[in-house]
Design a protein around this motif. Sequence first.
Motif, PDB file in Angstrom:
ATOM      1  N   GLN A 184       0.835  -1.202   0.000  1.00  0.00           N
ATOM      2  CA  GLN A 184       0.000   0.000   0.000  1.00  0.00           C
ATOM      3  C   GLN A 184       0.873   1.257   0.000  1.00  0.00           C
ATOM      4  O   GLN A 184       1.278   1.763   1.041  1.00  0.00           O
ATOM      5  CB  GLN A 184      -0.944  -0.006   1.211  1.00  0.00           C
ATOM      6  CG  GLN A 184      -2.048  -1.054   1.106  1.00  0.00           C
ATOM      7  CD  GLN A 184      -2.969  -1.062   2.302  1.00  0.00           C
ATOM      8  OE1 GLN A 184      -2.610  -0.587   3.389  1.00  0.00           O
ATOM      9  NE2 GLN A 184      -4.162  -1.593   2.137  1.00  0.00           N
ATOM     10  N   SER A 192      -2.516   3.120  -2.126  1.00  0.00           N
ATOM     11  CA  SER A 192      -2.215   3.203  -0.694  1.00  0.00           C
ATOM     12  C   SER A 192      -3.366   2.715   0.183  1.00  0.00           C
ATOM     13  O   SER A 192      -3.158   2.431   1.366  1.00  0.00           O
ATOM     14  CB  SER A 192      -1.853   4.637  -0.303  1.00  0.00           C
ATOM     15  OG  SER A 192      -2.935   5.500  -0.521  1.00  0.00           O
ATOM     16  N   THR A 193      -4.562   2.600  -0.381  1.00  0.00           N
ATOM     17  CA  THR A 193      -5.708   2.117   0.399  1.00  0.00           C
ATOM     18  C   THR A 193      -6.342   0.886  -0.237  1.00  0.00           C
ATOM     19  O   THR A 193      -7.450   0.500   0.152  1.00  0.00           O
ATOM     20  CB  THR A 193      -6.770   3.225   0.532  1.00  0.00           C
ATOM     21  OG1 THR A 193      -7.162   3.670  -0.781  1.00  0.00           O
ATOM     22  CG2 THR A 193      -6.228   4.407   1.330  1.00  0.00           C
ATOM     23  N   ARG A 194      -5.681   0.278  -1.198  1.00  0.00           N
ATOM     24  CA  ARG A 194      -6.277  -0.833  -1.939  1.00  0.00           C
ATOM     25  C   ARG A 194      -6.339  -2.092  -1.077  1.00  0.00           C
ATOM     26  O   ARG A 194      -5.348  -2.533  -0.491  1.00  0.00           O
ATOM     27  CB  ARG A 194      -5.477  -1.091  -3.213  1.00  0.00           C
ATOM     28  CG  ARG A 194      -6.170  -1.994  -4.225  1.00  0.00           C
ATOM     29  CD  ARG A 194      -5.498  -1.849  -5.579  1.00  0.00           C
ATOM     30  NE  ARG A 194      -5.676  -0.498  -6.112  1.00  0.00           N
ATOM     31  CZ  ARG A 194      -4.882   0.032  -7.026  1.00  0.00           C
ATOM     32  NH1 ARG A 194      -3.852  -0.660  -7.490  1.00  0.00           N
ATOM     33  NH2 ARG A 194      -5.097   1.253  -7.473  1.00  0.00           N
ATOM     34  N   PRO A 199      -0.045  -3.666   4.009  1.00  0.00           N
ATOM     35  CA  PRO A 199       0.193  -2.322   4.572  1.00  0.00           C
ATOM     36  C   PRO A 199       1.691  -2.014   4.627  1.00  0.00           C
ATOM     37  O   PRO A 199       2.514  -2.883   4.937  1.00  0.00           O
ATOM     38  CB  PRO A 199      -0.421  -2.425   5.970  1.00  0.00           C
ATOM     39  CG  PRO A 199      -1.466  -3.485   5.839  1.00  0.00           C
ATOM     40  CD  PRO A 199      -0.891  -4.491   4.877  1.00  0.00           C
TER      41      PRO A 199
END
Length: 249
Positions: A184, A192-194, A199
């Motif tokens: 991310q 970055s939020t997929r 993370p």
Amino acid sequence: MKMTGNTILLTGGGSGIGEALAHRFHDLGNTVIIAGRRLRALEIACAGRRNMHAVPLDIGDAGDIAAFAKKIVADFPALNVLVNNAGIMRVEELDRARDLADAEATVVTNLLGPIRLTDALVGHLCAAPDAAIVNVTSGLAFVPLIATPTYSATKAALHSYTVSLRAVLKGRVEVIELAPPAVQTELTPGQSTRAGYLPLEAFIDEVMTLFGQQPTPPEILVQRVGFLRNAEREGRFGAAVAALNNLAS
């Protein structure tokens, strides 16, 4: 690789994996120089950190790389670690004639950039104590993402180049490959939020643990990337290509 007391040059250090690696190595007591095109982003990454330095570099410009390397060696003669991290990722369509600017930029940034910068600094590094070169590739070096064919190809090429570099520099410079899975970051819009991507902090935690092993593994591979890295040797390459690209579609 020695974990502290180094002078580390890291490209693409203004965001994502590069910034996170720079901060972690700096926290361990290393002098860290981060380089990239966006000076303001580099300066923000360095804010409040003594012995962390921002230096502009256009990794796509051969002349700029040559001048940059001379300046870095002059300003930081203790330099002993190079981390080739800068990269771009562009979606391409292969079923029609197209403007190849994205493909060409990807080759110049992701492959020629590390080759040129390594070439410019290899003589200095060969004479430096505890020297290391870290090339950041990708799990896509081993199983391609069809939507980003040139990105995947450049990472495969850099993997191969790293194998050769390791053999040639054996006993003089430690050569390490870091191959991330999908993490991310803002490498691509919305990444970055997929969901399903690792993370960034969890990835860096695992990476730093692997770097801390003695001896340092020649390939830094977090558990998540094993599905891609080991696909061919485990006889499931075709299935991995299908699974990866079905997930991405």
